[in-house]
Design a protein around this motif. Structure first.
Motif, PDB file in Angstrom:
ATOM      1  N   LEU A  56       0.979  -0.180  12.494  1.00 49.47           N
ATOM      2  CA  LEU A  56      -0.497  -0.101  12.138  1.00 49.47           C
ATOM      3  C   LEU A  56      -0.634   0.891  10.806  1.00 49.47           C
ATOM      4  O   LEU A  56       0.182   1.692  10.512  1.00 49.47           O
ATOM      5  CB  LEU A  56      -0.999   1.047  13.118  1.00 49.47           C
ATOM      6  CG  LEU A  56      -2.537   1.232  13.190  1.00 49.47           C
ATOM      7  CD1 LEU A  56      -3.302  -0.026  13.109  1.00 49.47           C
ATOM      8  CD2 LEU A  56      -2.848   2.309  14.296  1.00 49.47           C
ATOM      9  N   THR A  57      -1.219   0.128   9.916  1.00 48.14           N
ATOM     10  CA  THR A  57      -1.413   1.044   8.640  1.00 48.14           C
ATOM     11  C   THR A  57      -3.101   1.519   8.390  1.00 48.14           C
ATOM     12  O   THR A  57      -3.687   0.662   8.675  1.00 48.14           O
ATOM     13  CB  THR A  57      -1.375   0.098   7.326  1.00 48.14           C
ATOM     14  OG1 THR A  57       0.166  -0.534   7.569  1.00 48.14           O
ATOM     15  CG2 THR A  57      -1.457   0.703   6.001  1.00 48.14           C
ATOM     16  N   LEU A  58      -2.848   2.821   8.267  1.00 48.26           N
ATOM     17  CA  LEU A  58      -4.482   3.413   8.116  1.00 48.26           C
ATOM     18  C   LEU A  58      -4.425   3.994   6.821  1.00 48.26           C
ATOM     19  O   LEU A  58      -3.696   4.631   6.279  1.00 48.26           O
ATOM     20  CB  LEU A  58      -4.520   4.654   9.154  1.00 48.26           C
ATOM     21  CG  LEU A  58      -4.460   4.348  10.706  1.00 48.26           C
ATOM     22  CD1 LEU A  58      -4.202   5.335  11.551  1.00 48.26           C
ATOM     23  CD2 LEU A  58      -5.465   3.362  11.242  1.00 48.26           C
ATOM     24  N   GLY A  59      -5.470   3.974   6.198  1.00 49.90           N
ATOM     25  CA  GLY A  59      -5.934   4.191   4.784  1.00 49.90           C
ATOM     26  C   GLY A  59      -7.234   4.766   4.759  1.00 49.90           C
ATOM     27  O   GLY A  59      -8.391   4.300   5.448  1.00 49.90           O
ATOM     28  N   LEU A  60      -7.473   5.743   3.730  1.00 55.44           N
ATOM     29  CA  LEU A  60      -8.664   6.574   3.500  1.00 55.44           C
ATOM     30  C   LEU A  60      -8.783   6.924   2.197  1.00 55.44           C
ATOM     31  O   LEU A  60      -7.866   7.615   1.884  1.00 55.44           O
ATOM     32  CB  LEU A  60      -9.176   7.534   4.450  1.00 55.44           C
ATOM     33  CG  LEU A  60     -10.625   8.013   4.307  1.00 55.44           C
ATOM     34  CD1 LEU A  60     -11.660   7.086   4.588  1.00 55.44           C
ATOM     35  CD2 LEU A  60     -10.568   9.289   5.158  1.00 55.44           C
ATOM     36  N   ARG A  61      -9.707   6.548   1.200  1.00 60.33           N
ATOM     37  CA  ARG A  61      -9.907   6.958  -0.146  1.00 60.33           C
ATOM     38  C   ARG A  61     -11.223   7.593  -0.442  1.00 60.33           C
ATOM     39  O   ARG A  61     -12.381   7.048  -0.038  1.00 60.33           O
ATOM     40  CB  ARG A  61      -9.565   6.097  -1.041  1.00 60.33           C
ATOM     41  CG  ARG A  61      -9.708   6.450  -2.592  1.00 60.33           C
ATOM     42  CD  ARG A  61      -9.113   5.608  -3.198  1.00 60.33           C
ATOM     43  NE  ARG A  61      -9.442   5.690  -4.788  1.00 60.33           N
ATOM     44  CZ  ARG A  61      -8.620   5.600  -6.014  1.00 60.33           C
ATOM     45  NH1 ARG A  61      -7.431   5.281  -5.988  1.00 60.33           N
ATOM     46  NH2 ARG A  61      -9.202   5.801  -7.182  1.00 60.33           N
TER      47      ARG A  61
END
Length: 656
Positions: free
Chosen positions: A412-417
């Protein structure tokens, strides 16, 4: 002028060098290291490395997005000449040419007049979209010569959770070769039936002291360029004399320890004939377009202990585009209208990643861009200024990403920018990607992400004098499901399905001649692929892109083909020393401002001969001379795209 002399000298000297006896001819029965590197695996592979989708190297099968890769081997075999040829070969992308600029459409959207601002272009991970039009420059003004490209990675779909502005439809990362492939002295000359001549020289060295570097210089010249529209017989010679193109490039790399320095410059001067009418003193005059671009980047990568990795980079870039249009003033004197777009900016990039916590690969990053100069002006060559527009912008982004291994078969890859800009406001974009590999030689991916693109200086400068509102940033949300499976050691297929919703797209209003936000647009699509290899070295690749895009009223946007078909077949004729390849590119019918433009299918073929240190390629493009048209700006007559052409390329390598 010195560059042009270098080009002409190389064009004269290189053919003689090619005729020199090659070293080691008495041992030609044994394959050289270069020939071993060119060997084609007889089995398909799902483990090709990519770094664009997650900003660190990993297998494409495990990447948190669908990623397409074109390698230097494919570039050579298919006779690709520039970045436009590479992008044409990739799923979901299509390219149009107006003689001055290559326009790229993605997943069914190719807005008229868009200068590739909805794709983010990187060179070795460094952002290279310029800061006036946010343009991705893919023609002769692009920094990287085709021979210096190791591979091109395209990660389609929203990428703002990692890259911020411009990563609207995806990210294209051009990765240059290392000294292992550019060692020694390498020379190349190309010539084609379109009156274009090119020359390149490069030298690379790895020292015992631990440093390595390479430097490449190239130049080209093209005369009597064919026009994309009909020309009266009595004007053909005058048009031919005023239709030319020439330019030069330099690119280099120096690496020592954790430090890498890269720098490049490009210069292009393009002559374009302009028809003034039957009553003008001179019917055909000479317009010029001059483009100068450059960059310098310093990169630092260092391991902090066993679990931490630091990456830092700073780069400075500039772009300078000028256009001149001669005319006779009321006093019967020659003068010139001129326009100029000038930009200078620098970027800083800082990332820290760690595997300190079990089953997690955490990354946090900060990016900053300072547009210290952005100007657009119009006037006369005598210094008279009609209009001057400038901008100064600062933008920064902060992101975090966690690649979380849930089990042996799930990631699972979670990203936020979060991005903020002085001009453009703030935007927050998430990404979620779940990968399942519970079956051998298969993977399933479910991906969600969003992206944005803020109005650029060009769009500001069109609206500001008319006191029109500045468009707000455009946004996209996409859900994608992808499946890839290897059915046997020599056969694999892939299928991805996506749904995108776009809102507030920045578009030109044809009546008011200003940019404004348009209504919502919905896109549905599928990208299907098949790869087959044989034990004798043959290789087949087939890709089909199905795209359906509609606005709120159910209208299909301009320059939006429903179907793209791309296929290539490669056949060894004498092992890896002689190989024949065939490429098919097909695009369905499109429309442009009420005009219907027919679809087309064209064939390209290349015969590649690699004896010892030589490489000789004979290529034919648009083999059937299929006539097809494009209208990338949505204005004027449809423009005839490239017809049949033949190209001969010869290179010679000398070990140092």
């Amino acid at each position: 002028m010195a560059w042009r002399k270098f080009t002409l000298l190389a064009s004269a000297v290189l053919p003689a060098l090619v005729l020199l006896p090659a070293r080691g001819q008495q041992q030609q029965e044994l394959p050289t290291l270069e020939e071993l590197l060119r060997q084609t695996p007889n089995e398909v592979t799902r483990d090709i490395e990519e770094s664009t989708s997650s900003r660190f190297a990993r297998s494409a099968a495990q990447a948190p997005s669908v990623t397409y890769v074109v390698t230097d081997v494919e570039i050579a075999r298919l006779g690709m000449r520039n970045m436009a040829d590479i992008l044409r070969s990739m799923p979901g992308l299509y390219v149009a040419d107006d003689g001055e600029f290559f326009y790229v459409g993605a997943r069914g959207l190719g807005r008229p007049g868009d200068f590739n601002a909805r794709l983010l272009f990187l060179v070795d991970g460094m952002r290279v979209n310029e800061n006036i039009y946010d343009a991705g420059l893919l023609g002769p003004e692009f920094f990287v010569d085709i021979d210096l490209i190791d591979r091109v990675e395209y990660a389609p779909g929203p990428g703002s959770a990692l890259y911020g502005n411009n990563a609207f439809f995806g990210v294209v990362n051009i990765i240059t070769k290392g000294v292992d492939k550019l060692h020694g002295l390498q020379l190349r000359v190309n010539t084609d039936s379109q009156h274009k001549r090119e020359a390149r020289i490069s030298v690379g060295h790895r020292a015992e002291q631990g440093w390595e570097s390479w430097l490449a210089l190239s130049g080209y010249e093209q005369t009597a360029i064919g026009m994309p529209f009909a020309v009266r017989p009595d004007l053909q010679q005058a048009v031919s004399d005023r239709s030319w193109d020439r330019g030069q490039r330099a690119l280099g790399m120096f690496k020592y320890g954790d430090w890498t320095l890269r720098a490049g410059v490009s210069q292009r001067e393009h002559g374009i004939p302009e028809y003034k009418g039957p009553d003008a003193p001179v019917a055909i005059v000479q317009d010029r377009r001059i483009s100068n671009n450059g960059f310098a980047a310093l990169e630092y990568q260092h391991r902090l202990g066993q679990d931490w990795q630091l990456y830092a980079a700073i780069s400075s870039k500039h772009t300078d585009y000028r256009a001149t249009y001669p005319f006779i003033d009321p006093d019967q004197r020659w003068n010139e209208y001129r326009s100029r777009s000038l930009g200078n900016w620098w970027n800083a990039d800082l990332r820290l990643s760690t595997q300190r916590w079990r089953d997690h690969l955490l990354m946090a990053g900060f990016e900053y861009q300072y547009d210290r100069k952005q100007t657009i002006d119009y006037g006369l060559s005598d210094g008279t200024l009609f209009d001057y527009f400038y901008g100064v912008n600062r933008r920064h982004g902060l992101f975090v990403q966690d690649a979380w291994t849930l089990s042996d078969s799930q990631q699972l890859t979670l990203g936020l920018r979060h991005d903020e800009a002085r001009a453009g406001g703030a935007s927050t974009n998430p990404r979620l990607a779940w990968t399942w590999s519970g079956l051998a030689d298969a993977s399933l991916k479910l991906i969600y992400g969003s992206a944005f693109r803020a109005a650029n200086l060009y769009e500001y400068h069109v609206n500001a004098p008319l006191e029109a509102p500045i468009p707000t940033p455009e946004r996209i949300r996409t859900v994608e499901l992808a499946w890839e499976q290897r059915l046997s050691p020599q056969l694999q297929y892939r299928a991805s399905f996506y749904s995108s919703r776009m809102r507030d797209l920045i578009s030109i209003d044809q009546q008011l001649a200003v940019f404004e936000n348009s209504a919502a647009i919905r896109a549905l699509g599928a990208e299907l692929g098949l790869e087959r290899r044989w034990s004798a070295g043959q290789q087949l690749q087939l890709g089909v892109s199905l795209q359906r895009i509609r606005d709120a009223a159910g209208v299909v946007p301009d320059n939006s083909p429903r179907v793209l078909v791309k296929s290539s077949y490669s056949q060894p004729l004498a092992g890896e020393r002689l190989r024949w390849s065939l490429q098919l590119l097909s695009e369905s019918r499109t429309s442009s401002r009420g005009l219907s433009l027919p679809g087309y299918a064209q064939l390209n073929t290349t015969l590649l001969w690699r004896p010892a240190e030589y490489e000789v390629a004979l290529s034919a493009y648009n083999l059937g001379d299929v006539r097809h048209f494009a209208r990338p700006l949505g204005l004027g007559f449809p423009l005839l795209q490239e017809g049949r052409s033949v190209r001969l390329s010869i290179s010679r390598a000398f070990g140092l």
